[in-house]
Design a protein around this motif. Structure first.
Motif, short mmCIF file in Angstrom:
data_model
loop_
_atom_site.label_atom_id
_atom_site.label_comp_id
_atom_site.label_asym_id
_atom_site.label_seq_id
_atom_site.Cartn_x
_atom_site.Cartn_y
_atom_site.Cartn_z
N THR A 62 0.68 -1.10 -0.15
CA THR A 62 0.00 -0.09 0.19
C THR A 62 0.81 1.21 0.05
N LYS A 63 2.14 1.20 0.64
CA LYS A 63 2.97 2.28 0.63
C LYS A 63 3.90 2.32 -0.42
N MET A 64 4.25 1.28 -1.21
CA MET A 64 5.00 1.43 -2.29
C MET A 64 4.79 0.08 -3.14
N GLY A 65 4.26 0.16 -4.48
CA GLY A 65 4.14 -1.03 -5.29
C GLY A 65 5.54 -1.18 -5.84
N VAL A 66 5.76 -2.14 -7.03
CA VAL A 66 6.97 -2.22 -7.44
C VAL A 66 7.44 -1.25 -8.28
N LYS A 67 6.29 -0.34 -8.71
CA LYS A 67 6.88 0.95 -9.21
C LYS A 67 7.61 1.84 -7.98
N LYS A 164 -5.84 4.20 -2.36
CA LYS A 164 -7.30 4.27 -1.98
C LYS A 164 -8.19 2.93 -2.65
N HIS A 165 -7.54 2.29 -3.75
CA HIS A 165 -7.88 1.25 -4.33
C HIS A 165 -7.19 0.15 -4.05
N TYR A 166 -6.54 -0.17 -2.97
CA TYR A 166 -5.78 -1.31 -2.79
C TYR A 166 -6.66 -2.28 -1.97
N VAL A 167 -6.65 -3.43 -2.49
CA VAL A 167 -7.57 -4.48 -1.74
C VAL A 167 -6.75 -5.64 -2.26
N ARG A 168 -7.14 -6.85 -1.66
CA ARG A 168 -6.26 -8.28 -1.89
C ARG A 168 -7.18 -9.30 -2.24
N THR A 169 -8.64 -8.96 -1.96
CA THR A 169 -9.29 -10.18 -2.15
C THR A 169 -10.70 -9.97 -2.99
N GLU A 170 -10.80 -8.69 -3.32
CA GLU A 170 -12.04 -8.25 -4.28
C GLU A 170 -12.10 -8.99 -5.38
N GLN A 171 -13.26 -9.43 -5.59
CA GLN A 171 -13.77 -9.77 -6.97
C GLN A 171 -14.93 -9.13 -7.65
N MET A 175 -9.48 -2.93 -7.90
CA MET A 175 -8.54 -3.47 -7.17
C MET A 175 -6.96 -2.98 -7.99
N TYR A 176 -6.43 -2.54 -6.94
CA TYR A 176 -4.98 -2.19 -7.19
C TYR A 176 -4.09 -2.92 -6.38
N ALA A 177 -3.10 -3.31 -6.88
CA ALA A 177 -2.18 -4.13 -6.08
C ALA A 177 -0.94 -4.40 -6.99
N THR A 178 0.12 -5.32 -6.27
CA THR A 178 1.21 -5.54 -6.83
C THR A 178 1.00 -7.18 -7.03
N ASN A 179 1.25 -7.73 -8.10
CA ASN A 179 1.05 -9.10 -8.28
C ASN A 179 -0.22 -9.96 -7.87
N ASN A 180 -1.01 -10.33 -8.54
CA ASN A 180 -2.24 -10.91 -8.22
C ASN A 180 -2.08 -12.19 -7.24
N ASP A 181 -0.75 -12.84 -7.61
CA ASP A 181 -0.51 -14.13 -6.91
C ASP A 181 0.78 -13.69 -5.91
N LEU A 182 0.67 -12.68 -5.15
CA LEU A 182 1.89 -12.17 -4.49
C LEU A 182 1.94 -13.18 -3.23
N PHE A 193 -0.67 -3.85 -10.91
CA PHE A 193 -1.73 -3.85 -11.53
C PHE A 193 -2.96 -3.00 -11.15
N VAL A 194 -3.89 -2.59 -11.88
CA VAL A 194 -5.30 -2.24 -11.61
C VAL A 194 -6.25 -2.97 -12.32
N HIS A 195 -7.25 -3.86 -11.33
CA HIS A 195 -8.28 -4.55 -12.01
C HIS A 195 -9.58 -3.79 -11.89
N VAL A 196 -10.36 -3.79 -12.96
CA VAL A 196 -11.71 -3.15 -12.93
C VAL A 196 -12.86 -4.04 -13.43
N TRP A 197 -13.66 -4.62 -12.53
CA TRP A 197 -14.69 -5.48 -12.96
C TRP A 197 -15.74 -4.82 -13.70
N MET A 198 -16.17 -5.14 -14.83
CA MET A 198 -17.04 -4.61 -15.89
C MET A 198 -18.14 -5.43 -16.01
N SER A 199 -18.35 -6.78 -15.61
CA SER A 199 -19.69 -7.49 -15.93
C SER A 199 -19.48 -8.77 -14.99
#
Ligand SMILES: O=C(O)CCC(=O)C(=O)O
Ligand SMILES: [Fe+2]
Length: 367
Positions: A62-67, A164-171, A175-182, A193-199
């Motif tokens: 949350t404080k520092m992604g890979v970037k 603000k968009h950081y979550v780990r379990t959201e479906q 969802m913003y995070a570093t590595n889905n499979d961290l 990455f940032v994921h946005v669910w559309m449907s």
């Protein structure tokens, strides 16, 4: 350079920048990837695993992604990003020939004289590669460029705005995070990455980050049209009605991923994205006719970040008891079912326990 789509078996569409020259970063592996058996044999000892997890947890994404790691100016990567030698790649981003990936030109797909040939080409690519690039798909270059720029802006804003968009379990939602499979992978890879669910339950428009809100919405519209077209052509390639794969629910769930691959100071030691096959049911629904390519992304060795926009199209994952299996039209005494029917719950449980690898899942569902 013409904008390009790539497709990986499971009705997953990729856009990698606007240039096809970027695509080879995602290469066919030259060395055999780990089999499950070898993976088990290579499993790290529990104390090493403990240390790795400790290191992962100390890395507060949350404080520092890979970037953030790249921006801090480090010259050596943290240990938990270091991949086992068998998994690393000796490939370099390759040149214009883009590794011979099949190229499907959709420009004349509505002409009765050309459509059968396009369907044949697509079927062969889905059958032999499980991967292809689509050109002349009709998505305006401006939409492509704006979407890429907006995802870049999202990742390049101050960390507190992303957090603000950081979550780990959201479906659902964003969802913003570093590595889905961290917390599941043996080693992390060099991306955020940032994921946005559309449907089927789209994120509220207000939930979508300001930096990419209108672009994500516009992108979804365009990519969905291409997905529908490709699903029709793939259906025809199976010899079933054009609407069949769509009716079977192949495009039901939609998730957009905006992936950011910053410069990596030791690209040979890690990957941009761990090897995986994408989750989807096309292989099973097509009774094994269409395959899934195993792929990975090299860590970015260039100072320019690499942005990749992916839209995943998948089955309905909400109803856990919902059953999927080979299309009945494709199962005959001469061509018996190669896969058994399965529930969505089964799919999920196995997919995640296999470390995001739908290939071993698909093997498990064989009759
Ligand atoms: O970044 C890419 O080009 C590929 C991303 C990918 O394979 C995935 O998100 O599943
Ligand atoms: Fe993928």
């Amino acid at each position: 350079m013409e904008p390009s789509f790539k497709k990986i078996f499971s009705s997953t569409y990729y856009i990698c920048n606007t240039s096809i020259y970027e695509i080879p970063q995602l290469c066919r592996p030259s060395a055999p990837l780990l089999t499950n058996r070898r993976r088990e044999m290579a499993a790290v000892s529990s104390s090493a695993e403990y240390n790795r997890m400790k290191e992962v947890k100390e890395f507060d994404e949350t404080k520092m992604g890979v970037k953030g790691l790249t921006d801090s100016g480090i010259t050596t990567i943290p240990k938990f990003f270091v991949q086992m030698p068998e998994v690393r790649s000796t490939l370099k981003p390759c040149s214009e020939d883009h590794a011979g990936i099949p190229l499907i030109d959709l420009s004349r797909m509505n002409s009765p004289d050309h459509r059968p040939r396009i369907v044949d080409e697509l079927r062969e690519a889905a059958k032999n590669w499980g991967f292809f690039q689509v050109i002349n798909h009709g998505v305006p270059v401006a939409v492509l460029n704006k979407t890429i720029e907006s995802i870049k802006s999202f990742h390049e804003q101050p960390q507190e705005l992303k957090a603000k968009h950081y979550v780990r379990t959201e479906q659902s939602g964003v969802m913003y995070a570093t590595n889905n499979d961290l917390f599941r992978s043996k080693a992390a890879s060099w991306h955020d990455f940032v994921h946005v669910w559309m449907s089927p339950e789209p994120a509220d428009v207000d939930q979508i980050p300001d930096a990419c809100r209108s672009e994500i919405v516009a992108w979804d519209k365009e990519a969905t049209m291409v997905a529908e077209t490709v699903a029709e052509l793939l259906s025809e390639g199976l010899g079933v009605a054009a609407g069949k794969l769509r009716e079977a629910g192949l495009l039901f769930t939609k998730t957009i991923a905006g992936v950011y691959y910053p410069f990596c100071p030791q690209p040979d030691l890690t990957l941009g994205l761990n090897h995986h096959t994408d989750p989807g049911v096309l292989t099973i629904i097509s009774n094994g006719e269409y395959i899934s390519v195993e792929h990975r992304v090299l860590a970015n060795s260039s100072n320019e970040p690499r942005i990749s926009i992916v839209e995943f199209f998948n089955m309905d994952k909400r109803v856990e008891s919902c059953r999927y299996g080979p299309l009945p039209e494709l199962v005959t005494p001469e061509s018996p079912a190669r896969y058994r029917n399965f529930t969505v719950k089964e799919f999920h449980d196995n997919f995640f326990s296999k470390g995001l690898d739908s290939k071993s899942l698909v093997e498990k569902l064989m009759v």
